[in-house]
Structure formats: structure tokens, C-alpha cells
Design a protein around this motif. Structure first.
Motif, mmCIF file in Angstrom:
data_model
loop_
_atom_site.group_PDB
_atom_site.id
_atom_site.type_symbol
_atom_site.label_atom_id
_atom_site.label_comp_id
_atom_site.label_asym_id
_atom_site.label_seq_id
_atom_site.Cartn_x
_atom_site.Cartn_y
_atom_site.Cartn_z
ATOM 1 N N VAL A 195 -17.176 -14.908 32.118
ATOM 2 C CA VAL A 195 -17.844 -13.685 31.646
ATOM 3 C C VAL A 195 -17.495 -12.606 32.659
ATOM 4 N N PRO A 196 -16.604 -11.682 32.287
ATOM 5 C CA PRO A 196 -16.153 -10.695 33.267
ATOM 6 C C PRO A 196 -17.112 -9.511 33.363
ATOM 7 N N VAL A 197 -16.889 -8.676 34.371
ATOM 8 C CA VAL A 197 -17.476 -7.340 34.391
ATOM 9 C C VAL A 197 -16.505 -6.498 33.562
ATOM 10 N N ILE A 198 -17.015 -5.592 32.727
ATOM 11 C CA ILE A 198 -16.138 -4.841 31.818
ATOM 12 C C ILE A 198 -16.121 -3.374 32.231
ATOM 13 N N THR A 199 -14.936 -2.766 32.269
ATOM 14 C CA THR A 199 -14.866 -1.333 32.554
ATOM 15 C C THR A 199 -13.904 -0.657 31.592
ATOM 16 N N CYS A 200 -14.144 0.643 31.337
ATOM 17 C CA CYS A 200 -13.260 1.385 30.430
ATOM 18 C C CYS A 200 -13.477 2.875 30.623
ATOM 19 N N PRO A 201 -12.506 3.703 30.187
ATOM 20 C CA PRO A 201 -12.743 5.147 30.194
ATOM 21 C C PRO A 201 -13.799 5.491 29.141
ATOM 22 N N ARG A 202 -14.461 6.622 29.289
ATOM 23 C CA ARG A 202 -15.474 7.027 28.303
ATOM 24 C C ARG A 202 -14.814 7.466 27.008
ATOM 25 N N GLY A 203 -15.492 7.180 25.901
ATOM 26 C CA GLY A 203 -15.043 7.693 24.602
ATOM 27 C C GLY A 203 -13.942 6.865 23.975
ATOM 28 N N GLY A 204 -13.754 7.057 22.672
ATOM 29 C CA GLY A 204 -12.644 6.422 21.972
ATOM 30 C C GLY A 204 -12.822 4.933 21.771
ATOM 31 N N PRO A 205 -11.781 4.284 21.261
ATOM 32 C CA PRO A 205 -11.855 2.857 20.919
ATOM 33 C C PRO A 205 -12.218 1.959 22.101
ATOM 34 N N ALA A 206 -11.746 2.310 23.322
ATOM 35 C CA ALA A 206 -12.008 1.439 24.482
ATOM 36 C C ALA A 206 -13.509 1.294 24.715
ATOM 37 N N GLU A 207 -14.247 2.414 24.633
ATOM 38 C CA GLU A 207 -15.697 2.336 24.845
ATOM 39 C C GLU A 207 -16.376 1.575 23.703
ATOM 40 N N MET A 208 -15.892 1.774 22.474
ATOM 41 C CA MET A 208 -16.492 1.060 21.337
ATOM 42 C C MET A 208 -16.330 -0.456 21.500
ATOM 43 N N VAL A 209 -15.134 -0.865 21.923
ATOM 44 C CA VAL A 209 -14.869 -2.303 22.123
ATOM 45 C C VAL A 209 -15.725 -2.831 23.271
ATOM 46 N N ALA A 210 -15.760 -2.086 24.390
ATOM 47 C CA ALA A 210 -16.515 -2.535 25.576
ATOM 48 C C ALA A 210 -17.989 -2.737 25.248
ATOM 49 N N VAL A 533 -19.116 1.046 33.191
ATOM 50 C CA VAL A 533 -19.109 -0.359 33.624
ATOM 51 C C VAL A 533 -20.203 -1.115 32.878
ATOM 52 N N PHE A 534 -19.837 -2.255 32.306
ATOM 53 C CA PHE A 534 -20.803 -3.108 31.604
ATOM 54 C C PHE A 534 -20.789 -4.469 32.284
ATOM 55 N N ASP A 535 -21.964 -5.002 32.580
ATOM 56 C CA ASP A 535 -22.025 -6.370 33.110
ATOM 57 C C ASP A 535 -22.923 -7.205 32.202
ATOM 58 N N PRO A 536 -22.313 -8.037 31.351
ATOM 59 C CA PRO A 536 -23.105 -8.801 30.377
ATOM 60 C C PRO A 536 -24.083 -9.780 31.019
ATOM 61 N N ARG A 537 -23.880 -10.113 32.303
ATOM 62 C CA ARG A 537 -24.798 -11.052 32.966
ATOM 63 C C ARG A 537 -25.975 -10.330 33.621
ATOM 64 N N ALA A 538 -25.852 -9.020 33.762
ATOM 65 C CA ALA A 538 -26.925 -8.266 34.445
ATOM 66 C C ALA A 538 -28.010 -7.898 33.439
ATOM 67 N N PRO A 539 -29.241 -7.680 33.906
ATOM 68 C CA PRO A 539 -30.294 -7.250 32.970
ATOM 69 C C PRO A 539 -29.880 -5.938 32.322
ATOM 70 N N LYS A 540 -30.219 -5.778 31.069
ATOM 71 C CA LYS A 540 -29.792 -4.579 30.330
ATOM 72 C C LYS A 540 -30.594 -3.376 30.816
#
Length: 619
Positions: A195-210, A533-540
């Protein structure tokens, strides 16, 4: 621990071939006695193709293998292993096979998670035809991606760039594509059990996927028996990999440029697909070659420039000849030494050594012949199309941010296919900082003269015009342009608002590689300070943080909208240069040649009314 995707996916496939029983060791099979039949659809055939050879199938008891849609005869007393995408068509086909009683036992393996309605269709169909007892097992395998190398994968989602940038695409279509990408990435992470830490630029498809992937992972981690329990060795933040998501519009030059390194050249010019290549042999017939990690020359030299590869082939050939002479000398074939029988043991030993080295010499000769053939084919294309000149001039253009007008027009009127010229013209648009109207018109005239369909050129010109307007407009009028651009371009708005900087990157290192380096370093960096930055293991928390807590040893880099061997090579070189060595897996929605990507730009151009009916001819 390295994230070896190729090995992990192969292990899961071998387990599947052994009726989902654990395999004793890497070479063994779960049960030597069980013979079985393998049935797959086209998509799953592409998953199997780069990983499993016919001899591997035999070793794991697979005696027959067929495409699902082929007419097949019944075979009794043998279980059938199905490997399929969970689609309504495939389910109907399985129900038909079961009701006809083609096989006694059906082991159904789906490449991703089978949706509940389809599972119900399967149950209803087999119950109705009184064949439900034939279905032994149903497994979700989470293998819906194609692994080409240890660190390279593709989701094989065709025309993704067009679909995401299509001005007429509705919300529902965009959501479906994003969902498909998220499912593919989920499969990759489940196979790696991380389960990785996820990062992406703001906006567009990358943020939607993240954002959707983060949610999917969170939901899944709530289940007690989840797919990531065995990935416990990645628990601490430092050990976990970072998943970097990017949109193709980050840097479209990398998808279009002519490259002069061996692997990108073989892919772009000779059409490498699923690690296979068809090349004209010496006697005129076609030869098929496998290019993967079982080929030592390919593994060692794929990142070299073409002339260096030619020199390396010569070096290997002379080394081979020397070794053959040495064997001949040892076996008494020509050094004049007389065999007098006194040193019988010594002579026998020489002979044995010589005999033992023969298979290795034969293998080496095959590899040398193969690459001599490939290099000869490449050389023919390079000379005919002046590909070395295209690569050099594009590289200079990106470095200098300019090109002499006469030189520019000479290239467009010179050698090369229509597609080569179109790619060069687009590279001119996106590499040069100022494109005077008269110069652009001269380029368009040269393209018309060569009967090149300029739809893709017009599309990029429009995007660039928006970029420049945005960069120079003040904030008040900026919002109007953005509104207009959003109506016109739908999803590519993130690229439009990114300004000129990325499209016109003059730094020679790829923007992608530079950004990944910054993310893995984990130090403050203006280029990535706005990244999410999104961390799926961290509290939301209320929103995703924008603090990347590095450094990271392992990264998975994913390009939405089409990737290529230029970026893959650049990332691998970056990872190798690091002290200690870092590890980067590169993935994309589909792997595209420069010509294939430009065809997608041309489709977008058509949708906006650009381009003519002239075909883009040879590529």
C-alpha cells in the motif's frame, strides 16, 4: 526489498495453472499428475504472452490451450483452467461451455474482481442448464495488467489519451475510464502486496485517479482478510513505496520525439510489441525474435545509442571468434601439437572442457546473429529516413529552445515519412519558445506540400496558443480563458492551465524524471510543493496533505494517457545512478510509439474540425 513485478505476477500465474494450489518451489509444480486445459481471452493472452512460454505450460501440466472464442471439442477427465476478463460476453461463453459439458471441471480465474451481477448471471446460467456442478472454483486474480519487464507494466487501455481529452466526452465516460485505470493500479498493488503513499499534481485525470484509488484502498484495508496482509514488510513509512501519478500532458514531447537509443528505436521503428519483434531475415523471410531479460545482450545494451550498439555487436563477434579458435586449438584442431598418448588424462580434460563450452558458444552465436539482423534492419530505416538527423535536431531544439528557419524547412522537405515530418513539426511547436506567425505558416505550407495531414499539428498549435494566452493574461481575463478552454477541451484543462513551463521545458532531463527525483528525495522543492499526497493507511483527514514525507527508496511511476520506452529508460538510468541504488517501476495506460501518440492527437484534431482526409501514410 525490490518490487519485482514480473516475478510476482509470474508466481501468481503459475499458482493459477496449478489449480490455485501453492507450488512447492520456483521450479516445481503443485501436482505432477494433473493434466489440464487452458482457456483464455485475447486480453489475458497478452498478459500471459510476455511471462509464460509453451515449455512452461507443459511443465505445469497444460497439454492444450485455446482462445475462448474458438470452437472447441469436448475433452473429458481433464480440468479446464479459464483465465478471462469479467465481461458479460465471457460469462455467456463460459455458461455455454458448461451447458455443453465441454469439460468435467471448470476452474474460473478472472483477471480482476468479478462484479456481483455477472457472478449472478454465471450462477443463473449454469443452474438453468443444470451444469453448475461443473464449476469447481471461481477466483479473482487481480492480474489485469501486462508486465513486460521487472520494472515495466501497461494496463493496455487503448486510446486513453483521446478519451480523457475529448471535448465531447461526458462525465459518465470519463468516470468509466478513471474506474478502469484505478482497477488496473489496484491489481498491480495487490500483486506486489504493497500500500503506497500516493502523490500527484493537482487537477486533471491524475488527481481523479489518486483520489479514487486512495478510497478503494481504504475500503479494502477495512476487510480483515485483505490482499495486503502479507505486505507487512512495508509497514514503516520509510519502507513503503511512493506511487507518483502523472497525466501525459505533463510533457508531451517525450511521447513524440525521435530517440536514438536502442530500445526506443527498436520499439518506434520496428514495432516491438509484448517483447516480440518481426524482422526481415537474410533470405527475405520474416523472423520473430523475443527481446526480454533472457537475452543477455539486450539486457546489457538496450540503453545505449545505436552507434554504440553496433560497436558492441562487433566486439561480441570478435570475442566469440577468439573463443571458438581457442576451443579448436585445445581439441588439437590446428596448433600442430602432436597427440602422443602420454598425457591421456590432460588431453581428455581438454576435450571435455571443449565439449562443455559448445552449448554456451552456440547460444552466444544465436544472440549475436539476432542483434546483427535487428541492427541491419534499423540501419536501413535510419539511412532511408535520416532518423539520426531527426533525433539530433529535435534534441538541439529542446536544448536551445529555438531552431534556424532554413534548417527547420530543410528537414520538412527532406527525407523521412510523412509521420516523421509531422512529429518534427509538432516538436518544433512545443520546443521553441517563440514561434513567429510567418514561420508557422511556412511549416504548414511545407506539410501541405508533402501531403501530410496536419490535424495533430493544428491541435497542438491550439493548445499552445491557450498556454501562451494564459501565461501572459492577467488574472481577471485569465478566468474567462479558463472557462472557454474548459468548454472546449474538457479534461485537458489541467494541461492548459499548467502554463508554458512544462510544454516548453528546455532542461534536457525529462520533466518526469526530474519530478520523480524531487519526490523521492523528499526535500522541499518548488516544483512539487503544490502536489497532493494521499496515504490510504493514515486516518482520513478533511483533505489530503501536501507534505511528501520522504526519502523513498522505491517508487511506482504511472503515466495516464500513454507512456513509452524513452521515459522508462530515463527513469531506470536515474535509479541506477543513485547512491544507494533506488528502485523505480514505470507503468502506463498503454505503451505508444511516437506515431501512435500523434495519431491520437490527430483524432482530437478531427473532433475539433482540424485536419484533412489525407492519410498520415507510412510510419
Amino acid at each position: 526489498m525490490a518490487l519485482n513485478l514480473r516475478r510476482k505476477q509470474t508466481d501468481f500465474i503459475i499458482r493459477m495453472l496449478n489449480l490455485n494450489q501453492a507450488v512447492s518451489n520456483a521450479g516445481g509444480t503443485a501436482n505432477e499428475e494433473v493434466y489440464k486445459i487452458l482457456i483464455y481471452d485475447r486480453f489475458c493472452q497478452d498478459i500471459l504472452s510476455p511471462l509464460i512460454r509453451v515449455k512452461d505450460l507443459r511443465k505445469h501440466g497444460v497439454t492444450l490451450y485455446f482462445l475462448l472464442d474458438k470452437d472447441r471439442n469436448p475433452v473429458h477427465d481433464v480440468p479446464a483452467v479459464y483465465f478471462l476478463q469479467p465481461t458479460p460476453h465471457n460469462i455467456q461463453r463460459v455458461v455455454a461451455d458448461a451447458s455443453r459439458g465441454l469439460y468435467d471441471a471448470f476452474h474460473l480465474n478472472f483477471s480482476s474482481s468479478i462484479p456481483r451481477p455477472l457472478l449472478e448471471d454465471l450462477a443463473a446460467g449454469t443452474t438453468q442448464s443444470d451444469s453448475i456442478q461443473r464449476i469447481s472454483k471461481v477466483h479473482d486474480q487481480y492480474l489485469e495488467f501486462v508486465t513486460l519487464e521487472d520494472n515495466l507494466f501497461s494496463l493496455a487501455n487503448k486510446n486513453c489519451y483521446v478519451q480523457l481529452n475529448d471535448p465531447s466526452a461526458g462525465e459518465k465516460e470519463i468516470e468509466e475510464i478513471i474506474e478502469k485505470i484505478v482497477m488496473g493500479l489496484f491489481c498491480v498493488l495487490a500483486t506486489l502486496a504493497v500500500v503506497p503513499v500516493i502523490t500527484c499534481p493537482r487537477g486533471g485525470p491524475a488527481e481523479m485517479v489518486a483520489s479514487l484509488l486512495d478510497q478503494r484502498l481504504r475500503d479494502h484495508l477495512l476487510a480483515k482478510n485483505n490482499l495486503f496482509t502479507e505486505g507487512g514488510n512495508f509497514t514503516s513509512s520509510f519502507q513503503r513505496p511512493i506511487l507518483c501519478l502523472f497525466d501525459r500532458n505533463l510533457e508531451i514531447s517525450a511521447a513524440i520525439q525521435h530517440d536514438f537509443r536502442y530500445k526506443p528505436l527498436v520499439h518506434d521503428v520496428l514495432g516491438l510489441r509484448l517483447n516480440r519483434l518481426n524482422v526481415k531475415g537474410e533470405k527475405g523471410g520474416m523472423k520473430t525474435y523475443e527481446l526480454d531479460n533472457s537475452d543477455p545482450f539486450w539486457t546489457a545494451n538496450w540503453s545505449l545509442e545505436f552507434p554504440e550498439v553496433a560497436v558492441e555487436i562487433e566486439t561480441q563477434l570478435s570475442k566469440y571468434k577468439k573463443d571458438v579458435e581457442e576451443v579448436n586449438r585445445r581439441t588439437g584442431g590446428g596448433d600442430g601439437a602432436e597427440f602422443d598418448g602420454t598425457d591421456l588424462i590432460g588431453n581428455t580434460k581438454h576435450l571435455m572442457n571443449a565439449v562443455n563450452s559448445l552449448p554456451e558458444l552456440t547460444d552466444r552465436k544465436q544472440v549475436i546473429d539476432k542483434h546483427t539482423n535487428i541492427a541491419t534492419s534499423l540501419l536501413g530505416e535510419i539511412k532511408e529516413r535520416s532518423l539520426d538527423s531527426y533525433a539530433k535536431k529535435e534534441s538541439d531544439m529542446m536544448g536551445r529552445g529555438a531552431i534556424d528557419r532554413n534548417e527547420l524547412l530543410a528537414v520538412l522537405k527532406g527525407k523521412g515519412t510523412n509521420m516523421d515530418k509531422l512529429r518534427f513539426a509538432i516538436m518544433y511547436l512545443i520546443s521553441t519558445e517563440s514561434t513567429p506567425q510567418s514561420e508557422v505558416e511556412a511549416v504548414e505550407a511545407a506539410l501541405r506540400e508533402s501531403e501530410v495531414d496536419s490535424g495533430a499539428f493544428q491541435y497542438v498549435k491550439k493548445i499552445k496558443a491557450l498556454n501562451v494566452s494564459l501565461a501572459s493574461a492577467n488574472s481577471a481575463s485569465k478566468s474567462n480563458i479558463v472557462d472557454w478552454a474548459e468548454k472546449l477541451y474538457g479534461q485537458s484543462i489541467s494541461a492548459v492551465t499548467a502554463g508554458v513551463k512544462n510544454l516548453l521545458s528546455s532542461d534536457h532531463q525529462l520533466v518526469l524524471t526530474r519530478t520523480v527525483e524531487a519526490v523521492m528525495d523528499g526535500k522541499p522543492n518548488p516544483e512539487i510543493e503544490s502536489y497532493l499526497v494521499f496515504d490510504p493507511r493514515a486516518p482520513k483527514s478533511g483533505s489530503s496533505s501536501s507534505l511528501i514525507k520522504g526519502p523513498f527508496k522505491d517508487a511506482i511511476v504511472f503515466m495516464i494517457g500513454g507512456g513509452n520506452y524513452v521515459e522508462y529508460g530515463s527513469l531506470q538510468e536515474f535509479a541506477r545512478r543513485q547512491q544507494p541504488v533506488k528502485h523505480v517501476v514505470y507503468g502506463t495506460t498503454e505503451i505508444l510509439t511516437g506515431a501512435e501518440f500523434v495519431e491520437q492527437l490527430a483524432l482530437l484534431g478531427q473532433k475539433m474540425g482540424f485536419g484533412s482526409s489525407i492519410p498520415t501514410a507510412a510510419h
